[in-house]
Write an enzyme that holds these catalytic residues in place. Structure first.
Site, short mmCIF file in Angstrom:
data_model
loop_
_atom_site.label_atom_id
_atom_site.label_comp_id
_atom_site.label_asym_id
_atom_site.label_seq_id
_atom_site.Cartn_x
_atom_site.Cartn_y
_atom_site.Cartn_z
N ARG A 47 43.24 37.42 34.40
CA ARG A 47 44.70 37.51 34.50
C ARG A 47 45.23 36.43 35.44
O ARG A 47 46.25 35.83 35.19
CB ARG A 47 45.03 38.90 35.09
CG ARG A 47 46.32 39.49 34.64
CD ARG A 47 46.41 40.92 35.10
NE ARG A 47 45.40 41.24 36.13
CZ ARG A 47 45.17 42.45 36.60
NH1 ARG A 47 45.85 43.46 36.15
NH2 ARG A 47 44.26 42.66 37.52
N ARG A 48 44.49 36.19 36.54
CA ARG A 48 44.95 35.22 37.56
C ARG A 48 44.03 34.00 37.55
O ARG A 48 42.96 34.01 38.17
CB ARG A 48 44.93 35.88 38.94
CG ARG A 48 45.91 37.04 39.07
CD ARG A 48 45.61 37.88 40.28
NE ARG A 48 44.32 38.55 40.19
CZ ARG A 48 43.67 39.10 41.21
NH1 ARG A 48 44.17 39.05 42.41
NH2 ARG A 48 42.51 39.69 41.02
N VAL A 133 28.69 54.68 31.00
CA VAL A 133 28.33 55.97 31.61
C VAL A 133 27.22 55.78 32.63
O VAL A 133 26.14 55.27 32.30
CB VAL A 133 27.86 56.99 30.54
CG1 VAL A 133 27.55 58.34 31.18
CG2 VAL A 133 28.89 57.15 29.45
N ILE A 137 22.20 53.30 35.30
CA ILE A 137 21.18 54.24 34.80
C ILE A 137 21.04 54.12 33.28
O ILE A 137 22.02 54.32 32.56
CB ILE A 137 21.54 55.70 35.15
CG1 ILE A 137 21.83 55.84 36.64
CG2 ILE A 137 20.43 56.65 34.72
CD1 ILE A 137 22.38 57.20 37.04
N GLY A 188 34.93 52.62 51.14
CA GLY A 188 35.06 51.91 49.86
C GLY A 188 34.51 52.69 48.67
O GLY A 188 34.44 52.16 47.57
N LYS A 206 33.26 60.33 30.43
CA LYS A 206 31.81 60.16 30.27
C LYS A 206 31.20 61.36 29.53
O LYS A 206 30.29 61.19 28.71
CB LYS A 206 31.17 59.98 31.65
CG LYS A 206 31.59 58.66 32.30
CD LYS A 206 31.28 58.64 33.78
CE LYS A 206 31.70 57.32 34.40
NZ LYS A 206 31.63 57.34 35.86
N GLY A 305 29.32 50.15 40.89
CA GLY A 305 29.10 48.96 41.71
C GLY A 305 28.87 47.75 40.79
O GLY A 305 28.35 47.90 39.68
N1 LIG Z 1 33.42 48.78 39.07
C1 LIG Z 1 32.43 49.59 38.70
O1 LIG Z 1 31.62 50.01 39.52
C2 LIG Z 1 32.29 50.01 37.26
C3 LIG Z 1 31.20 50.85 36.90
C4 LIG Z 1 31.04 51.22 35.56
C5 LIG Z 1 31.97 50.79 34.62
N2 LIG Z 1 33.03 50.00 35.02
C6 LIG Z 1 33.98 49.59 34.00
O2 LIG Z 1 33.98 48.18 33.92
C7 LIG Z 1 35.27 47.70 33.56
C8 LIG Z 1 35.72 46.66 34.58
O3 LIG Z 1 35.77 47.26 35.86
P1 LIG Z 1 35.92 46.37 37.19
O4 LIG Z 1 35.67 47.30 38.32
O5 LIG Z 1 35.11 45.13 37.10
O6 LIG Z 1 37.49 46.01 37.13
P2 LIG Z 1 38.25 44.91 37.99
O7 LIG Z 1 37.47 44.53 39.21
O8 LIG Z 1 39.64 45.40 38.15
O9 LIG Z 1 38.28 43.63 37.03
C9 LIG Z 1 39.08 43.55 35.89
C10 LIG Z 1 39.08 42.12 35.40
O10 LIG Z 1 39.85 42.06 34.20
C11 LIG Z 1 40.78 40.99 34.30
N3 LIG Z 1 41.94 41.32 33.49
C12 LIG Z 1 42.80 42.35 33.64
N4 LIG Z 1 43.73 42.34 32.65
C13 LIG Z 1 43.43 41.29 31.87
C14 LIG Z 1 44.00 40.74 30.71
N5 LIG Z 1 45.08 41.29 30.14
N6 LIG Z 1 43.43 39.63 30.16
C15 LIG Z 1 42.34 39.07 30.72
N7 LIG Z 1 41.75 39.55 31.82
C16 LIG Z 1 42.29 40.64 32.40
C17 LIG Z 1 41.09 40.86 35.77
O11 LIG Z 1 41.57 39.55 36.03
P3 LIG Z 1 41.85 39.04 37.54
O12 LIG Z 1 40.50 38.85 38.16
O13 LIG Z 1 42.57 37.79 37.32
O14 LIG Z 1 42.66 40.13 38.17
C18 LIG Z 1 39.71 41.13 36.37
O15 LIG Z 1 38.95 39.95 36.40
C19 LIG Z 1 36.15 48.95 33.44
O16 LIG Z 1 36.20 49.39 32.12
C20 LIG Z 1 35.42 49.95 34.31
O17 LIG Z 1 35.69 51.29 33.92
C21 LIG Z 1 33.20 49.61 36.31
#
Ligand SMILES: NC(=O)c1ccc[n+]([C@@H]2O[C@H](COP(=O)([O-])OP(=O)(O)OC[C@H]3O[C@@H](n4cnc5c(N)ncnc54)[C@H](OP(=O)(O)O)[C@@H]3O)[C@@H](O)[C@H]2O)c1
Length: 429
Positions: A47-48, A133, A137, A188, A206, A305
């Site tokens: 996005r950014r 999910v 794991i 966090g 999930k 994570g």
């Molecule tokens: N974090 C975890 O521990 C975790 C664990 C399991 C599953 N997940 C899943 O993994 C996915 C991502 O999670 P995350 O924690 O990595 O999220 P995040 O840190 O918020 O990252 C989201 C990314 O998507 C980009 N983005 C948002 N809207 C967009 C758009 N319209 N077009 C293009 N890029 C866009 C953002 O860009 P910017 O960088 O420019 O803002 C950012 O790079 C989610 O579905 C989440 O449920 C996460």
């Protein structure tokens, strides 16, 4: 080894995406050897665009995710943006432009998994989502592939690290919910708005995914009964301890005893300390699976994570790349049983009910009669009285949830019952 690289487009480069990019770069040689061809990061949509992203060449960054998935030369689109839109449209567009998809998006899969599978099949592409999910794991692949020859009867798990951290703090330190949430936020483990975690929405998504895969039927987010854990108190933990139990937020997917339906639910529950899930501490996840032939299995590890989740994403990238080299696809949706999802009222389990009652003769008999009238059989009763008031703790045998709800409604109408302090299901016995 083939020299022409397989091309990966990364949609999202946040917590998970940045780690996927890092591992793809640092493990490039090993990944190429394991796949049989090099894998190349061909574009990264964010996005950014001006944000500094270490290790990612600036020329790969784009804000036009749609153009990236439409390029036509992309082999694998990795969707780690999250949310329903634009993720859904980007995924279906990717399939239509000859790319397979790896996603970590539990919200989208729980809501619309069937139509994503249908789009993948229509275009002969893969849809993999191990990371959706329980983070690192391995769970989706064991259920979809390793246990494909068995019959799974129950999947019960701790699938949200934030809530497990909070409940573990309450258990070990005697803290109340708010105090434990504050600590989780400071460290966090909880987001500024913790609603999705503490109200059980994340775990319910999930549960829908796990139930669908385990029972080869369609289970959507709306089919999952959900109760959060914000009402759990220090007093509940004290009661749990007296019963040799602890309290966990559980996602439970079950096949009915007659095999004709399934249920999926998320709620806090007491489980005996002897149950393997009771020893899952801090922000860890674990899923306990019961199958006809395999017996009891437990999958344990970090459920979230950047790096752990990226590990699962990378495993999927390798699987999809191997499939492409073999001109094959992996397993698609398996929903052939078409088992209906029953309501919570039909779930059969045990209950721990804490009542505030008047401390006078006949109250216990009155309460016991209400249970009997609703067909709920009592296992144990504990009464403690002081200054004309008493607390009564009733633990039941297994009964349908609807019978228990009827019992509680009737108990509330008794003059001698001052209040229902807590109702908690008892699982894992
Ligand atoms: N974090 C975890 O521990 C975790 C664990 C399991 C599953 N997940 C899943 O993994 C996915 C991502 O999670 P995350 O924690 O990595 O999220 P995040 O840190 O918020 O990252 C989201 C990314 O998507 C980009 N983005 C948002 N809207 C967009 C758009 N319209 N077009 C293009 N890029 C866009 C953002 O860009 P910017 O960088 O420019 O803002 C950012 O790079 C989610 O579905 C989440 O449920 C996460």
């Amino acid at each position: 080894m083939r020299t022409r690289p397989l091309k990966v487009a990364l949609l999202g480069c946040g917590v998970v995406g940045s780690e996927v990019a890092r591992i793809m770069t640092t493990h490039a040689d090993d990944l190429a050897a394991r796949i049989g061809a090099p894998v190349e990061l061909a574009g990264v949509a964010v996005r950014r665009p001006d944000k500094v992203r270490e290790g990612i060449p600036a020329e790969l960054i784009t804000t036009d995710a749609t153009a990236l998935v439409k390029r036509g030369d992309i082999d694998v689109v990795v969707e780690v943006i999250g949310g329903v839109e634009p993720a859904r449209t980007l995924i279906t567009t990717a399939f239509a432009h000859s790319a397979s998809v790896v996603s970590a998006n539990k919200a989208l899969l729980a809501q619309d998994g069937a139509s994503l599978y249908a789009a993948a099949q229509e275009h002969g592409q893969d849809l993999y989502y191990e990371a959706a999910v329980a983070g690192a794991i391995p769970l989706i692949r064991p259920l979809r592939e390793s246990l494909a020859g068995d019959k799974i009867n129950r999947v019960m798990g701790i699938v949200n690290g934030t809530t497990n951290f909070i409940l573990d703090k309450m258990d070990t330190s005697g803290a109340g919910y708010s105090e434990a949430l504050d600590e989780a936020t400071a460290l966090g483990y909880a987001e500024a708005d913790p609603t999705a975690d503490v109200e059980g929405f994340d775990a319910a998504a999930k549960a829908a995914i796990l139930a669908g895969i385990a029972f080869h039927t369609r289970v959507r987010l709306d089919d999952v009964y959900r109760e959060g854990m914000t009402e759990v108190t220090a007093a509940d933990f004290a009661s749990a301890k007296q019963m040799g139990c602890t309290i966990k937020l559980l996602a439970i997917c079950e096949r009915a005893a007659d095999g004709e339906s399934v249920t999926a639910r998320v709620h806090p529950a007491m489980i005996p300390l002897s149950h393997p899930l009771a020893s899952v501490r801090e922000a860890y996840n674990a899923v306990f699976v019961e199958a006809d032939a395999a017996g009891q299995l437990m999958f344990y590890g970090p459920g979230a994570g950047g790096s752990p989740t990226a590990s699962a994403v990378l495993g999927d990238i390798v699987a999809v790349c191997r499939n492409r080299l073999n001109e094959a696809t992996g397993p698609g949706e398996s929903a052939y049983t078409q088992l209906p999802v029953s309501s919570m009222g039909e779930v059969v389990t045990r209950y721990h009910i804490s009542l505030d009652v008047a401390d006078k003769p006949g109250v216990l008999a009155q309460v016991a009669t209400v249970f009997a009238e609703h067909g709920v059989s009592i296992d144990t009763v504990r009464q403690k009285g002081k200054d004309g008031e008493a607390s009564l703790v009733v633990v039941t045998h297994r009964a349908p949830d609807a019978a228990l709800s009827g019992t509680v409604e009737a108990l509330r109408k008794l003059d001698t019952v001052r209040g229902v302090a807590s109702i908690m299901r008892v699982e894992g016995e």
